[in-house]
Design a protein around this motif. Structure first.
Motif, short mmCIF file in Angstrom:
data_model
loop_
_atom_site.label_atom_id
_atom_site.label_comp_id
_atom_site.label_asym_id
_atom_site.label_seq_id
_atom_site.Cartn_x
_atom_site.Cartn_y
_atom_site.Cartn_z
N LEU A 191 35.16 35.73 37.67
CA LEU A 191 35.51 34.47 38.34
C LEU A 191 36.95 34.05 38.01
N LEU A 210 32.98 27.26 39.48
CA LEU A 210 31.91 28.16 39.06
C LEU A 210 32.13 28.67 37.64
N ARG A 236 29.60 28.24 34.54
CA ARG A 236 29.14 29.36 33.71
C ARG A 236 29.36 29.08 32.23
#
Length: 469
Positions: free
Chosen positions: A217, A253, A257
């Protein structure tokens, strides 16, 4: 049996008592040196690389720098966690091996995008090598030697910056491919020395594998952001908005996480240490300014002043030499004033040097009166700030988080370089229009100066626990 054991103990005593600390520091710093040398050499070779691939835009060529920096930044943290688990010596040797082989591949790359791909592999090696090397210094050396060793490790960047322009300029005169080949023999020698000299001490910590998706990411988010920045002058508004949206979603995101994954790529506990947080914010701002500043001067001298690669390298040298000299002054100042104040002072001097070049630059370029004075002042500021902030960043972290913490710091460092280069390329656009060169470079330098001042403000929060009243 006891007699045999006692005899063996006596026979091995000289080797046991011999302090290998100095040799270990030199081996680890040598590896850090070639990794950083590559960064500065490629900056000098940037124009030559672009010229060897006709039809490629400045934005395309910028991925030789940014592709490396993005992957390096994204993999540093998981690589640090893996070195904590499987052994720092193993990580050091694996990273050095990948970096060396990828350097050879870069030297024979048949196309621009093949070069970018090999640079990505090279970055993966450097990402494994860097935290493992610093982790070795923090764990295998006697405690009294650690602060000096870490500062020496941080200062290798300054030394590499001093040698890089000259070495790069000389090699580019033959071919830019030689700037990658130079890593191969050095990597082999350092690897052999590490096998023989560096102990394999494992703390037997139960470190779980990190969240690899989190690292992916980071690559997606930063890649989309830098792509949108460098393509500002080429892409349509919808395309730029799409790149920005991908970057924002990737960041969101990634944060999710970190907060929810049982073993996140960045432990949230690290960000409960104020010194660590402020140091990372300062490193990010400082390196954003530095990444744009170094590349801009190299491009100004080669594209506007029309210096050769060798002349550019020699013209750049005084700044990094000032960095190396004043990197030794910073630690002395920290005995008399707070670390944050020293780093803030360095950032302000950096900004002042950039402002001086911004206000005096003209065409035709007069290097001695327009570039050199500000370049030297900025070098003094960089020397005071960079090694001091890196050395202070992990001081308050527990030993078991040392490699991961150092990886986070170096991630902020590389992300800064990515943002700095991306913004600079976005500002410069195409340099084909000569009459606009001075205007666009001044905008770039204004950006550098402002971000350096931001770094001075955030630096005031860097205060290691043992210096708090």
């Amino acid at each position: 049996m006891d007699g045999v054991a006692a005899g063996r103990a006596v026979d091995t005593a000289p080797r046991t008592n011999r302090d290998p600390s100095t040799a270990i520091v030199w081996v680890v710093c040598a590896a850090a040196f070639i990794a950083m040398l590559d960064v500065f050499v490629v900056n000098v070779a940037f124009t030559s690389i672009g010229a060897s691939y006709p039809g490629r835009s400045l934005a395309d060529v910028s991925w030789v720098l940014n592709g490396y920096a993005i992957v390096y930044a994204a993999l540093l943290i998981p690589a640090g966690r893996l070195s904590d688990r499987f052994g720092r010596k193993a990580g050091f040797l694996v990273g050095l091996g990948i970096f060396t082989v990828a350097s050879a591949a870069c030297a024979v790359a048949p196309s621009l995008w093949a070069l970018v791909a090999f640079r990505v592999v090279q970055a993966a090696g450097a990402a494994v090598l860097t935290p493992a090397g610093l982790g070795l210094l923090l764990t295998v050396l006697p405690p009294a030697r650690v602060p000096g060793a870490v500062k020496m490790w941080a200062t290798t960047s300054s030394v590499a910056a001093a040698f890089g322009p000259v070495v790069g300029g000389a090699l580019v005169e033959a071919s830019w491919r030689w700037v990658f080949l130079i890593n191969v023999p050095v990597g082999v020698v350092v690897g052999v020395a590490a096998v023989r000299l560096v102990p394999d001490l494992r703390e037997r910590l139960r470190v779980e594998l990190p969240d690899i998706l989190g690292a992916v990411l980071v690559i997606v988010a930063i890649g989309a952001l830098s792509l949108g920045l460098v393509k500002t002058g080429e892409w349509s508004l919808p395309a730029l908005c799409a790149a920005s949206a991908v970057a924002v979603i990737g960041v969101i995101l990634f944060v999710v996480r970190i907060l929810r994954h049982p073993n996140p790529v960045v432990p949230p506990a690290l960000f409960r240490v104020p010194t660590f947080v402020w140091a990372n914010a300062t490193v990010l701002a400082f390196c954003t300014a530095f990444g744009a500043w170094f590349l801009s001067i190299a491009m100004w001298l080669e594209n506007v002043a029309h210096f050769t690669a060798v002349e550019t390298g020699l013209a750049i040298v005084p700044g990094p030499l000032a960095v190396a000299v004043f990197a030794a002054v910073g630690p002395r100042l920290t005995t008399r004033m707070p670390v944050g104040v020293v780093v803030a002072l360095g950032n302000l001097l950096f900004a002042a040097g950039v402002a001086l070049v911004l206000t005096t630059a003209s065409t035709p370029v007069r290097y001695g009166v327009e570039v050199l004075p500000g370049w030297l002042i900025s070098g003094i500021g960089i020397g005071l700030a960079l090694p001091t902030m890196i050395a202070a960043a992990t001081v308050d972290l527990p030993p078991e988080r040392s490699a991961t913490g150092s990886a986070v710091v170096n991630t902020a460092r590389q992300l800064g370089y990515v943002l700095g280069v991306a913004v600079l390329i976005a500002v410069l656009g195409s340099l084909d229009v000569a009459d606009r060169a001075l205007v666009v470079f001044r905008f770039g330098w204004l950006f550098v100066a402002v971000v350096a001042v931001v770094g001075a403000v955030t630096a005031l929060g860097i205060t290691p626990r043992d210096r708090r009243s």
